[in-house]
Design an enzyme around this catalytic site. Structure first.
Site, short mmCIF file in Angstrom:
data_model
loop_
_atom_site.label_atom_id
_atom_site.label_comp_id
_atom_site.label_asym_id
_atom_site.label_seq_id
_atom_site.Cartn_x
_atom_site.Cartn_y
_atom_site.Cartn_z
N ASP A 65 -110.07 87.76 -20.87
CA ASP A 65 -109.20 87.53 -20.51
C ASP A 65 -108.14 88.41 -20.05
O ASP A 65 -107.28 88.45 -19.31
CB ASP A 65 -108.44 86.61 -22.16
CG ASP A 65 -109.02 85.50 -22.41
OD1 ASP A 65 -108.99 84.65 -21.56
OD2 ASP A 65 -109.39 85.69 -23.62
N HIS A 101 -108.28 82.99 -28.86
CA HIS A 101 -108.66 82.31 -27.43
C HIS A 101 -108.40 81.05 -26.54
O HIS A 101 -109.08 80.44 -26.56
CB HIS A 101 -110.82 82.40 -27.42
CG HIS A 101 -111.16 82.90 -25.77
ND1 HIS A 101 -110.58 83.68 -24.62
CD2 HIS A 101 -112.14 81.81 -25.90
CE1 HIS A 101 -111.74 83.37 -23.62
NE2 HIS A 101 -112.18 81.69 -24.06
#
Lengths: 446, 446
Positions: free
Chosen positions: A255, A283
């Site tokens: 990410d 996440h």
């Protein structure tokens, strides 16, 4: 049996014996009675398929007296050429090498691992003087594929890769692991809720936590990749009380990397100009890619990218939809770039963080020094970290917050607390109560 | 259009202009008139989908006077963040780097490339001070997947990877290539004879040879991986008369690596003790893994492995059946270890060969100095090579032959001559006549 064959067996046995002389392993090798002795001296064995251990007395040997040899007991699941034992300190080329480290990888027959294992073995991650042992965990279903992976690792002739063990029992595979990269997880089936997924994968990570607690190195570093990775990491941590809680990480590095790329694209700069990017929280789609503290060419992002509406409304979505967009284009999930981000995550812990910069990792406040951000403790929350390269890290103190960032952090924090309630039965905290409001799996990670 | 958006566009444009100031590229950037300007400034374009080039006058800029900008014409197919131009010599961190090299890869959306590209981009192959540009060739069918590959390369933030171009026209993609790694080939369909495969793939490699001849760097090094790779390399070479014939290689390195592993297994030594292994001839079942000249711990293999029957009867088969065995175990072909062997093949040309050792590569005698082995010239034949690390190589003189080795070399030589007759229409040598006696595709490479 032909004399030529015997001779060769003897040579191999003598070689084993010589190599074993200075090692900790048993000095005897059992040779199975199978007629295909040649390369099958060193054969893969699983708990359920132990080879007959038949002592074979050898009549002709090379440069040595007759020996009886035995495959060392603690290498029960070693594969092929990696079953050899030898003393790296005895050889000119390898005597300056560091002590070998054991790296356990779960989901080792999957696509992410198929990229990652070859990076680990090449020396790219731990350096050119760090020999490594790979301990690969698969499932009953994948054990054949795992043999295939081991074969390809053999055929790659990596000088630093000195041991490969494969198996399906975490209590065997995680033995003495100094790194545990937990990639394997059950994917979500049709109609499965996030709560079901938390439970199913939670069971796996509870078991793996117990196994790590029992057999891994006491200071093992654990990086959880299998989703939902934050709460899986929490479950794993709670089931491994002997291992420092700060050693458990949930991977949010992909990410972070994607966020850097999107900021670079928007600003029209190369991605190496983007720094100080934090992914906060889970996440999942509640994650917060932080543009308030991020920098481009050393300047605050908001000074470089004046389109603040884009930052607030499009940036996060672009980061999160990257996996889904990739599946649409490529037809597969992002195995290669996920593996790269795992490499990045490890390197961030074993090399000093560049001055003034930081990296994101999902970690727990428990046992770390202080709580600089006022976020709930005892959840695995992605935060900005720095390391001096010893495998450990500290949280970064100099972080700015504004109302927008605070409110978004609160949302991902609430989600992680809800996920925690959902898995209370797996963390030893009583009866689970699941009230997850919505589906927050990231696109492309279903 | 919102002012914020314009400002961001202007900043990006100014950044382009600044970065372009010291570079060879055009100093103007056209910005397309599309409304989704943000990250789409830098968009992928194919020959068939050229964006409208609309000059955009910009009212607000950052740290700079108004500019008109243009995407440089020679970067028509660049992807995303890799469309940026900048001067590496102007920055502290990169000014000591070598000049960027262009690496073209065909079959770039396939599994071998999916491993290889990330190795090239990481610096593992060409070193940590060698910036690279990847020029990726796909097909109409794979162009979307190729975009996915480019996205994953973006998300990996490799500092050395400075350009990525994707396309389906070799005359565009091979432009200025200094390395061409030709991996893409049509797989054999049901009922297809080797002769058919030679013809179909031959057409592809004839076209790619012409394209390399027309647009690549005059000293481009070409490694052919797509099967049947020896004859494909020959066809490619014959269609590229401007490029030195010795620059064309057919990959036999995976065979060499597998042979080393099998010898190590048999001898009970680690694979780093095995050296001087030659694969002679064709990358097919007629190939000859040479145990006469190979060494283990510096001793002739036949002195270490006394089971000469195994060497003569089983060893070659073990090497050749490895790919098939792997498919059986793993369900896929050996993409990862093939990519590793391509890395090995390149490294063998860009780093000096260790004293006394050599490596195998399928090369042609034409224009190399002498013919030390008495093998037919003007075919691409795998032989022992040494390099001083400049990208070039010479054949090894000190090779022993015995009747057994000679007779096997004669067989693979005859096959390559027959394959050559089969593709005479593609090498400019008249009418093809195909009399291949049997199917010699390696298992696992169908």
């Amino acid at each position: 049996m032909a004399v030529a064959e015997l001779t060769s067996r003897a040579a191999a046995a003598a070689s084993f014996a010589r190599n074993n002389a200075n090692s900790l392993h048993a000095s005897q090798i059992y040779v199975p009675s199978s007629s295909s002795l040649s390369s099958d001296h060193f054969r893969t064995r699983y708990r359920s398929t132990v080879l007959p251990k038949i002592t074979c007395s050898v009549n002709q040997v090379q440069n040595s007296a007759p020996v009886q040899v035995e495959i060392p007991k603690d290498k029960a699941d070693c594969y092929g050429v990696f079953c050899l034992t030898y003393d790296l300190k005895a050889e000119e080329e390898t005597k300056s090498w560091k002590k070998m480290i054991n790296i356990a990888v779960s989901g080792a027959a999957g696509m992410i691992s198929n990229h990652l294992l070859f990076k680990l073995a090449s020396g790219e991650v731990f350096g050119p003087d760090q020999p490594i042992a790979l301990r690969l965990l698969g499932s009953e279903r994948s054990i054949q594929a795992l043999e295939g992976v081991a074969m390809e690792l053999e055929d790659s002739l990596f000088p630093l890769l000195r041991e490969v063990n494969i198996g399906i029992d975490p209590y065997e595979v995680f033995q003495d692991a100094e790194w545990a990269l937990l990639i394997g997880a059950k994917p979500r089936g049709p109609g499965m809720e996030r709560a079901d997924l938390l439970d199913i994968n939670g069971q796996i990570f509870a078991e793996q936590g117990k196994a790590l607690n029992a057999v891994a190195s006491p200071n093992v570093k654990v990086i959880v990749v299998g989703n939902p990775c934050n709460t899986n990491a929490l479950i794993c941590m709670k089931n491994a009380p002997k291992i420092p809680a700060k050693n458990f990480h949930a991977l949010t590095r992909l990410d972070e990397n994607r966020a850097k790329c999107q900021l670079a694209l928007k600003a029209g700069v190369f991605y190496d100009k983007v720094s100080n990017v934090t992914i906060w929280g889970n996440h999942s789609t509640t994650q917060v890619p932080d543009f308030l503290n991020a920098k481009i060419n050393g300047l605050p992002v908001k000074e470089v990218i004046k389109d603040h509406k884009w930052l607030e409304q499009e940036f996060t979505e672009k980061v999160q939809k990257r996996g889904g967009a990739l599946i649409q284009k490529w037809g597969r999930s992002s195995a290669a770039s996920t593996a790269v981000s795992i490499v990045d995550a490890i390197k961030s812990l074993v090399t000093p963080t560049p001055e003034g910069d930081w990296f994101s990792s999902g970690v727990s406040f428990v046992y770390t020094t202080g709580n600089p951000y006022g976020i709930a403790e005892d959840i695995v929350f992605s935060m900005p970290c720095r390391s001096n390269g010893d495998g450990d890290y500290e949280l970064v103190k100099e972080i700015q917050f504004d109302d927008y960032l605070r409110s978004r952090i609160a949302k991902t924090e609430a989600e992680l607390l809800a996920e925690k309630r959902c898995v209370a039965h797996l963390t030893g905290e009583g009866i689970a109560y699941c009230d997850l409001p919505e589906d927050t799996m990231l696109p492309g990670e279903m």
